[in-house]
Motif scaffolding. Structure first.
Motif, PDB file in Angstrom:
ATOM      1  N   ALA A   1       0.867  -1.188   0.000  1.00 41.27           N
ATOM      2  CA  ALA A   1       0.000   0.000   0.000  1.00 41.27           C
ATOM      3  C   ALA A   1       0.898   1.231   0.000  1.00 41.27           C
ATOM      4  O   ALA A   1       2.114   1.124   0.181  1.00 41.27           O
ATOM      5  CB  ALA A   1      -0.901  -0.024   1.228  1.00 41.27           C
ATOM      6  N   SER A   2       0.302   2.388  -0.177  1.00 39.98           N
ATOM      7  CA  SER A   2       1.086   3.622  -0.237  1.00 39.98           C
ATOM      8  C   SER A   2       1.565   4.019   1.160  1.00 39.98           C
ATOM      9  O   SER A   2       0.795   4.040   2.112  1.00 39.98           O
ATOM     10  CB  SER A   2       0.225   4.740  -0.819  1.00 39.98           C
ATOM     11  OG  SER A   2       0.728   5.978  -0.381  1.00 39.98           O
ATOM     12  N   VAL A   3       2.856   4.337   1.268  1.00 38.93           N
ATOM     13  CA  VAL A   3       3.406   4.693   2.568  1.00 38.93           C
ATOM     14  C   VAL A   3       2.810   5.994   3.081  1.00 38.93           C
ATOM     15  O   VAL A   3       2.537   6.156   4.270  1.00 38.93           O
ATOM     16  CB  VAL A   3       4.954   4.751   2.495  1.00 38.93           C
ATOM     17  CG1 VAL A   3       5.438   5.910   1.609  1.00 38.93           C
ATOM     18  CG2 VAL A   3       5.564   4.880   3.884  1.00 38.93           C
ATOM     19  N   ARG A   4       2.590   6.933   2.181  1.00 32.58           N
ATOM     20  CA  ARG A   4       2.087   8.231   2.614  1.00 32.58           C
ATOM     21  C   ARG A   4       0.633   8.152   3.067  1.00 32.58           C
ATOM     22  O   ARG A   4       0.177   8.910   3.901  1.00 32.58           O
ATOM     23  CB  ARG A   4       2.238   9.258   1.487  1.00 32.58           C
ATOM     24  CG  ARG A   4       3.572   9.990   1.547  1.00 32.58           C
ATOM     25  CD  ARG A   4       3.741  10.883   0.352  1.00 32.58           C
ATOM     26  NE  ARG A   4       4.573  10.221  -0.628  1.00 32.58           N
ATOM     27  CZ  ARG A   4       5.858  10.523  -0.838  1.00 32.58           C
ATOM     28  NH1 ARG A   4       6.428  11.487  -0.166  1.00 32.58           N
ATOM     29  NH2 ARG A   4       6.556   9.867  -1.725  1.00 32.58           N
ATOM     30  N   VAL A   5      -0.095   7.188   2.519  1.00 34.00           N
ATOM     31  CA  VAL A   5      -1.501   7.034   2.891  1.00 34.00           C
ATOM     32  C   VAL A   5      -1.613   6.324   4.245  1.00 34.00           C
ATOM     33  O   VAL A   5      -2.431   6.696   5.081  1.00 34.00           O
ATOM     34  CB  VAL A   5      -2.254   6.225   1.793  1.00 34.00           C
ATOM     35  CG1 VAL A   5      -3.651   5.875   2.249  1.00 34.00           C
ATOM     36  CG2 VAL A   5      -2.279   7.010   0.498  1.00 34.00           C
ATOM     37  N   VAL A   6      -0.774   5.332   4.458  1.00 31.39           N
ATOM     38  CA  VAL A   6      -0.938   4.474   5.638  1.00 31.39           C
ATOM     39  C   VAL A   6      -0.154   4.976   6.847  1.00 31.39           C
ATOM     40  O   VAL A   6      -0.636   4.933   7.972  1.00 31.39           O
ATOM     41  CB  VAL A   6      -0.508   3.019   5.304  1.00 31.39           C
ATOM     42  CG1 VAL A   6      -0.666   2.118   6.516  1.00 31.39           C
ATOM     43  CG2 VAL A   6      -1.322   2.486   4.133  1.00 31.39           C
ATOM     44  N   SER A   7       1.093   5.445   6.613  1.00 30.86           N
ATOM     45  CA  SER A   7       1.977   5.676   7.753  1.00 30.86           C
ATOM     46  C   SER A   7       2.170   7.148   8.058  1.00 30.86           C
ATOM     47  O   SER A   7       2.560   7.940   7.187  1.00 30.86           O
ATOM     48  CB  SER A   7       3.341   5.036   7.478  1.00 30.86           C
ATOM     49  OG  SER A   7       4.246   5.391   8.490  1.00 30.86           O
ATOM     50  N   LEU A   8       1.953   7.474   9.315  1.00 30.66           N
ATOM     51  CA  LEU A   8       2.190   8.829   9.782  1.00 30.66           C
ATOM     52  C   LEU A   8       3.685   9.167   9.693  1.00 30.66           C
ATOM     53  O   LEU A   8       4.066  10.307   9.434  1.00 30.66           O
ATOM     54  CB  LEU A   8       1.720   8.916  11.243  1.00 30.66           C
ATOM     55  CG  LEU A   8       1.479  10.289  11.834  1.00 30.66           C
ATOM     56  CD1 LEU A   8       0.347  10.998  11.106  1.00 30.66           C
ATOM     57  CD2 LEU A   8       1.156  10.150  13.317  1.00 30.66           C
ATOM     58  N   GLY A   9       4.508   8.137   9.883  1.00 29.54           N
ATOM     59  CA  GLY A   9       5.961   8.335   9.892  1.00 29.54           C
ATOM     60  C   GLY A   9       6.489   8.886   8.574  1.00 29.54           C
ATOM     61  O   GLY A   9       7.577   9.474   8.534  1.00 29.54           O
ATOM     62  N   ALA A  10       5.722   8.701   7.494  1.00 33.01           N
ATOM     63  CA  ALA A  10       6.173   9.172   6.183  1.00 33.01           C
ATOM     64  C   ALA A  10       6.280  10.686   6.133  1.00 33.01           C
ATOM     65  O   ALA A  10       6.936  11.244   5.262  1.00 33.01           O
ATOM     66  CB  ALA A  10       5.214   8.678   5.099  1.00 33.01           C
ATOM     67  N   GLN A  11       5.632  11.351   7.117  1.00 27.38           N
ATOM     68  CA  GLN A  11       5.645  12.818   7.084  1.00 27.38           C
ATOM     69  C   GLN A  11       6.875  13.403   7.771  1.00 27.38           C
ATOM     70  O   GLN A  11       7.152  14.586   7.641  1.00 27.38           O
ATOM     71  CB  GLN A  11       4.388  13.350   7.779  1.00 27.38           C
ATOM     72  CG  GLN A  11       3.104  12.890   7.106  1.00 27.38           C
ATOM     73  CD  GLN A  11       1.883  13.320   7.910  1.00 27.38           C
ATOM     74  OE1 GLN A  11       1.912  14.304   8.623  1.00 27.38           O
ATOM     75  NE2 GLN A  11       0.808  12.547   7.775  1.00 27.38           N
ATOM     76  N   PHE A  12       7.574  12.580   8.546  1.00 27.98           N
ATOM     77  CA  PHE A  12       8.653  13.124   9.369  1.00 27.98           C
ATOM     78  C   PHE A  12      10.025  12.884   8.770  1.00 27.98           C
ATOM     79  O   PHE A  12      10.400  11.752   8.448  1.00 27.98           O
ATOM     80  CB  PHE A  12       8.593  12.507  10.782  1.00 27.98           C
ATOM     81  CG  PHE A  12       7.290  12.789  11.478  1.00 27.98           C
ATOM     82  CD1 PHE A  12       6.965  14.082  11.876  1.00 27.98           C
ATOM     83  CD2 PHE A  12       6.371  11.772  11.700  1.00 27.98           C
ATOM     84  CE1 PHE A  12       5.754  14.328  12.498  1.00 27.98           C
ATOM     85  CE2 PHE A  12       5.168  12.013  12.321  1.00 27.98           C
ATOM     86  CZ  PHE A  12       4.848  13.303  12.718  1.00 27.98           C
ATOM     87  N   ARG A  13      10.779  13.974   8.687  1.00 27.28           N
ATOM     88  CA  ARG A  13      12.122  13.901   8.131  1.00 27.28           C
ATOM     89  C   ARG A  13      13.072  13.114   9.057  1.00 27.28           C
ATOM     90  O   ARG A  13      14.061  12.554   8.619  1.00 27.28           O
ATOM     91  CB  ARG A  13      12.659  15.316   7.896  1.00 27.28           C
ATOM     92  CG  ARG A  13      13.846  15.386   6.991  1.00 27.28           C
ATOM     93  CD  ARG A  13      14.148  16.806   6.606  1.00 27.28           C
ATOM     94  NE  ARG A  13      13.183  17.355   5.670  1.00 27.28           N
ATOM     95  CZ  ARG A  13      13.247  17.193   4.345  1.00 27.28           C
ATOM     96  NH1 ARG A  13      14.221  16.495   3.799  1.00 27.28           N
ATOM     97  NH2 ARG A  13      12.331  17.720   3.569  1.00 27.28           N
ATOM     98  N   GLY A  14      12.731  13.090  10.353  1.00 29.96           N
ATOM     99  CA  GLY A  14      13.611  12.399  11.302  1.00 29.96           C
ATOM    100  C   GLY A  14      13.370  10.896  11.346  1.00 29.96           C
ATOM    101  O   GLY A  14      14.122  10.168  12.003  1.00 29.96           O
ATOM    102  N   VAL A  15      12.327  10.420  10.681  1.00 32.79           N
ATOM    103  CA  VAL A  15      12.026   8.975  10.732  1.00 32.79           C
ATOM    104  C   VAL A  15      12.692   8.281   9.545  1.00 32.79           C
ATOM    105  O   VAL A  15      12.156   8.230   8.440  1.00 32.79           O
ATOM    106  CB  VAL A  15      10.488   8.739  10.732  1.00 32.79           C
ATOM    107  CG1 VAL A  15      10.190   7.255  10.826  1.00 32.79           C
ATOM    108  CG2 VAL A  15       9.837   9.475  11.887  1.00 32.79           C
ATOM    109  N   HIS A  16      13.876   7.771   9.788  1.00 40.93           N
ATOM    110  CA  HIS A  16      14.644   7.137   8.702  1.00 40.93           C
ATOM    111  C   HIS A  16      14.300   5.657   8.635  1.00 40.93           C
ATOM    112  O   HIS A  16      15.103   4.811   9.004  1.00 40.93           O
ATOM    113  CB  HIS A  16      16.143   7.343   8.938  1.00 40.93           C
ATOM    114  CG  HIS A  16      16.555   8.779   8.888  1.00 40.93           C
ATOM    115  ND1 HIS A  16      16.805   9.523  10.017  1.00 40.93           N
ATOM    116  CD2 HIS A  16      16.742   9.622   7.846  1.00 40.93           C
ATOM    117  CE1 HIS A  16      17.146  10.752   9.672  1.00 40.93           C
ATOM    118  NE2 HIS A  16      17.114  10.837   8.347  1.00 40.93           N
TER     119      HIS A  16
END
Lengths: 233, 794
Positions: free
Chosen positions: B189-204
């Motif tokens: 599935a799309s990471v940006r749709v499912v995961s909040l973490g996709a929005q954060f630059r610090g979440v590598h």
């Protein structure tokens, strides 16, 4: 010296039967034989008459099916394997037709072998080996391998090996069988010298020329003593 | 050709005539070739075979994971790549039918499938347009998931599926067998749709799969990336300070870390083959000796040496090929064993199998073995002086004895090398198994529970669930205590950059990282982790109260070596609002990262005080009264009573968790142990064969010795001494070689040096003992030689 002290070997009623596939082969049938100390006896006869079987019994390589065998005053007909090996080592010196030297050992080591089995100290062993090699004229070839020697030389080494243990008797099986006449005569000369120096020799041969070197010739036929001819007498 | 067929026919006839010889030779080679084929099939699949994507040489990855926003910025600037795909795995709860089920979802960006040049078998994959925040919830199914849960329904497109409380529309099904390089996903599935973490630059958290443009090298891409790294550092220093992005070929990233241990195993199994070959050569020499008369007659009849050598080589090659065929059958079982052993860190295991390259390896090895190791015996036995040989009656010469002895020495030396390697690995695993993990694993059961985002987005809901669950479990008969935490040795790891109050300021982006473990319940008591100083966490440490935490001894050693840490305060460096956390206790270290890894400084604090709404997963830790399976049933019942749509996954006893953490070491040990055992067996067979042959050849000599007065003990000693001489020479050579070889595997060892004297003594004694046993049978046979043989040879 009385009669008993003089007798080194006494066989009485010795029979040897080989059993193969339900077939009995009577190699020796009722052999009576005495060999005195210092005597040179020759056992002669045609092939298959039992000469080698008799020699193997005399040398404790085999035991008789029946009869008694006294060597140096001790009955040896039914000893254990270990006991026979010990007596063979102490009392008997073998000289074989094909020399039977061990190819991977030097002349010195071959001669040393029976003394090593006797657990003789090394220094004594060395002296004894040097002594017998000098006696047979092979001291200069001590470090050679048997394959580097001629047949006559190999047999002289075999004689030295037989002498090294100072055995009660030298048993010799066709000692000249694999040698040319010149080497054969040299080896016979050596045996005659040893006999003159007091050694007891029992030799199997089918060559009448060499048989005549002995004090007494025992002729075998079909496993029986056909006749005894004494030259000394 | 005609003579080749005639030689083959003659060879077959000889094998049938001497089935015992043929069987021993074939089995000997089959063991060596079979083991080599099995390991080569792994090496082939893991190291040699290209990745199963079009033009795999163009695939690369970043050495470190990226954040989704960083990857977007890189994509906008870099020219060297066609596609920059990314993926993160996340479990989602599938509540389609029956019991809730956790499925593995690959959350991807819009370029992942293009980067792998993968197309859907039905429908389409996730596009760049769909991969946006707030976009439509779409999903692509794996072929296996489609078959299992939808029965391969041809009208699958457009159907809806419930995942973690959200409805997704199915837009495609991938072809059978399609997998992303390192993951086992049920759906994407799309990471940006499912995961909040996709929005954060610090979440590598994003694994990257990149496709280079045609003709562009990784070096060019790397130099281009240096500028982008500088730009990212300038723009976002708090997340990208000193962050150097390094590209590596994808294949290297996937299999690179396995290369040393695989090559060591391949080397080890190669040594097994060498021992088998030495045995094979010995057998051929023994047979050649027994056929000396035949060779002499052939020579006397005018056969040239080359012709005789060719015939013998044909026979040995025939034997070797038959050995290869049986070895191939053994390899099939070997591969099954390897897959069954399931080494946790071995990538591409599902690809391991017999292919044309493995077949070529097997029969190439067999043929070469037959020719190379058949050559020496063929040359030796064809080199005859016909006249002399006819007189000697074909007795073995000293040279042949020496060659055979040399082969036995070689076998013994190789066997000791393998035994030493196996011994060191066994000691390592034993030492690892006896490492104190810092907690008591007895009667502890762990499992993973993930709260669905749709219904547990708010932290208060999560807290209510956790508290209710622990209350229920702690009053359940059969359960002594239950709590929630990150389980040691399970791979759970979360870190924050942090600052200590009152310490000199640290440049932004250079704050130290600290592993953080959220706990609920009496974690330290349940795990039997000792409290060294201060107090533990309690139910009073809850929301609205000052935030407190407990640190471990490593933390104290590193940050408070000469100070009392109790009362000191720390905070996370990247926080919208500054919140200090007070250290109230110090607990003992646990082996969190591996039994062979040192503990790092760590900070424990309560779930009730952790503001991490996104951390909806948790590991439930239960100490039972003894019956783990009954406890698991109790836990499932209690969870269902709270929420019947939450699955329980990864249920394991703590001892199983610990065993899994050393699975790789155990795998290496098991394989090396098998190789060493086979090597020992082959070496013993070799020693036995040579001693038996030697006794047979020396029968006359032994007869002469007996005639001269050697007792049975003398003869026994003679043969044993010969065997011991060969063994000790082999041991000496082997120990010297092992001292060098074992250094190569230092990285696989734990707690034991590569030259550990105790291991070397034990394996040497083992080999010497077994070798002596192998010599004893021929020695007894020798002791029974009739001295009459001395006369019979007359």
């Amino acid at each position: 010296m009385n009669q008993t002290d003089q007798t080194l070997i006494r066989l009485e009623g010795v029979r040897k039967v080989f059993f193969t596939d339900e077939v009995e082969t009577h190699a020796l049938s009722g052999i009576h034989l005495e060999i005195n100390r210092g005597e040179f006896v020759s056992i002669a006869g045609p092939s298959g008459c039992g000469k080698s079987t008799l020699l193997s019994i005399l040398g404790l390589l085999d035991s008789p099916t029946e009869g008694s065998y006294t060597l140096n005053g001790k009955s040896v007909a039914s000893l254990s394997l270990a006991e026979r090996a010990r007596i063979r080592n102490l009392e008997v010196g073998f000289i074989f037709q094909s020399f039977n030297l061990i190819g991977d050992l030097t002349v010195f080591e071959n001669v040393e072998l029976p003394l090593a089995y006797r657990r003789m100290p090394q220094r004594e062993r060395r002296e004894r080996v040097r002594e017998v090699l000098e006696r047979v004229g092979m001291a200069h070839r001590s470090n050679h391998l048997p394959s580097q020697l001629s047949g006559g030389q190999q047999q002289r080494v075999a004689v030295a090996r037989a002498l090294a243990g100072r055995p009660a008797i030298l048993l010799s099986d066709e000692p000249t069988g694999n040698l040319d006449s010149k080497s054969g005569e040299a080896v016979m000369g050596l045996l005659a010298d040893l006999h003159r120096d007091g050694a007891t020799v029992c030799m199997v041969t089918h060559d009448p020329r060499y048989a005549r070197c002995a004090d007494r010739i025992i002729n075998l036929f079909d496993g029986r003593v056909l006749e005894e001819v004494s030259h000394a007498a | 050709m005609e003579t080749l067929i005639a030689d083959l026919r003659f060879g077959f006839r000889l094998l049938i005539k001497k089935p015992g010889f043929a069987a021993v030779a074939i089995i000997t080679l089959a063991l060596g070739i079979g083991a080599n084929t099995a390991i080569f099939s792994v090496v082939n699949s893991v190291l040699l075979r290209p990745l199963p994507y079009p033009q795999p040489e163009r695939l690369a990855t970043f050495q470190l994971n990226q954040s989704v926003p960083d990857l977007d910025d890189i994509k906008n600037q870099i020219q060297s790549f066609d596609y920059l795909g990314g993926l993160v795995m996340q479990p989602l709860d599938y509540t389609g039918a029956g019991e809730p089920l956790q499925v593995q979802a690959g959350l991807v960006n819009g370029e992942l499938f293009d980067a792998l040049s993968a197309r859907a078998a039905i429908g389409r994959t996730i596009s760049t347009e769909e991969d946006r925040i707030g976009g439509e919830r779409t999903v692509v199914l794996s072929h296996a998931f489609w078959q299992k849960h939808f029965g391969g329904d041809a009208n699958i497109l457009g159907q809806l599926i419930q995942l973690s409380g959200q409805t997704y529309s199915i837009i495609g099904v991938m072809p059978e067998g399609f997998k992303t390089p390192r993951e086992e996903a049920d759906l994407w599935a799309s990471v940006r749709v499912v995961s909040l973490g996709a929005q954060f630059r610090g979440v590598h958290f994003f694994r990257t799969y990149l496709r280079l443009k045609q003709g562009v090298s990784l070096a060019v891409a790397q130099s281009e990336m240096e500028n982008i790294d500088r730009w990212l550092e300038e723009q976002y220093p708090s997340h990208n300070k000193n962050r150097h992005s390094v590209f590596i070929p994808l294949q290297e990233r996937i299999v690179g870390r396995m290369r040393p241990s695989l090559l060591i195993l391949f080397g080890a199994v190669g040594l097994v083959l060498l021992i088998a070959c030495a045995n094979f050569a010995n057998l051929l020499m023994a047979r050649a000796a027994s056929r000396q008369h035949e060779v002499v007659i052939r020579s006397a009849l005018g056969a040239r040496r080359l012709r005789i050598v060719r015939q013998m080589l044909t026979e040995s090659a025939l034997l070797a090929c038959l050995g290869g065929a049986v070895g191939l059958a053994l390899a099939f079982s070997g591969i099954k064993l390897l897959v069954w052993l399931k080494p946790a860190n071995l990538p591409r295991l599902y690809e391991v199998g017999i292919d044309s390259r493995v077949l070529a390896f097997t029969f190439g090895t067999a043929l070469l073995t037959g020719i190379i190791f058949g050559l020496a015996p063929a040359l030796a036995s064809s080199n005859v002086d016909v006249n002399q040989a006819l007189k000697e009656g074909g007795r073995a010469t000293a040279t042949k004895h020496r060659l055979r002895s040399a082969l036995v020495i070689l076998e013994t030396a190789i066997a000791i090398v393998l035994l030493a390697c196996a011994g060191l690995l066994i000691r390592s695993v034993w030492l690892l198994g006896s490492v104190d993990p810092g907690f008591k694993p007895e009667n502890i059961l762990t499992m993973r529970v993930e709260l669905p985002e749709a219904r547990y987005r708010e932290i208060t809901k999560q807290t209510v669930f956790r508290r209710s669950l622990l209350e229920k479990l702690n009053s359940t008969p059969g359960i002594e205590a239950a709590m929630i935490s990150d389980v040691p040795l399970s791979g759970d790891d979360l870190t924050h950059n942090f600052l200590i109050e009152g310490r000199p300021p640290v440049t932004e982006g250079e704050e130290p990282e600290l592993p953080v473990r959220s706990i609920a319940g009496d974690y330290f008591r349940v795990m039997n982790i000792p409290l060294i100083q201060g107090r533990s966490l309690s139910d009073q440490d809850r929301e609205g109260m000052p935030i407190v935490g407990v640190v471990n001894e490593s933390f104290v050693r590193q940050y408070f070596p000469d100070e009392n840490p109790i009362g000191a305060r720390i905070r996370w460096s990247a926080q919208p609002q500054v919140q200090w956390m007070t250290i109230v206790g110090v607990v003992g270290d646990v082996k969190h990262y591996g039994l062979n890894q040192p503990e790092q400084p760590a900070f424990y604090y309560s779930y009730l005080q952790s503001e991490q709404p996104w951390k909806r997963w948790m590991s439930l830790v239960v100490r039972s009264n003894g019956d783990s399976s009954a406890a698991l049933d109790q836990v499932k019942t209690q969870i269902r009573a709270l929420d019947n749509q939450i699955p329980v996954t990864r249920a394991q006893t703590m001892k199983e968790v610990m065993a899994s953490s050393i699975a790789a070491q155990r795998f290496n040990m098991t394989l090396m142990g098998i190789f060493a055992s086979v090597a020992l067996l082959l070496a013993v067979v070799g020693i036995y064969g040579v001693m038996s042959y030697s006794v047979a050849q020396r029968t006359r000599e032994i007869g002469i010795r007996s005639a001269l007065g050697a007792t049975r003990t003398d003869v026994l000693g003679l043969v044993l001494k010969h065997g011991l001489r060969l063994t000790i020479t082999g041991l000496a050579a082997g120990i010297a070689a092992a001292l060098a070889a074992t250094r190569l595997m230092s990285s696989l060892l734990y707690g034991v040096s590569a030259t550990d004297p105790a291991t070397f003594v034990v394996v040497s004694a083992l080999l010497a003992g077994v070798a002596l046993g192998a010599c004893f049978v021929p020695a007894r046979r020798a002791a029974k030689v009739d001295p009459m043989i001395a006369l019979r040879y007359e």
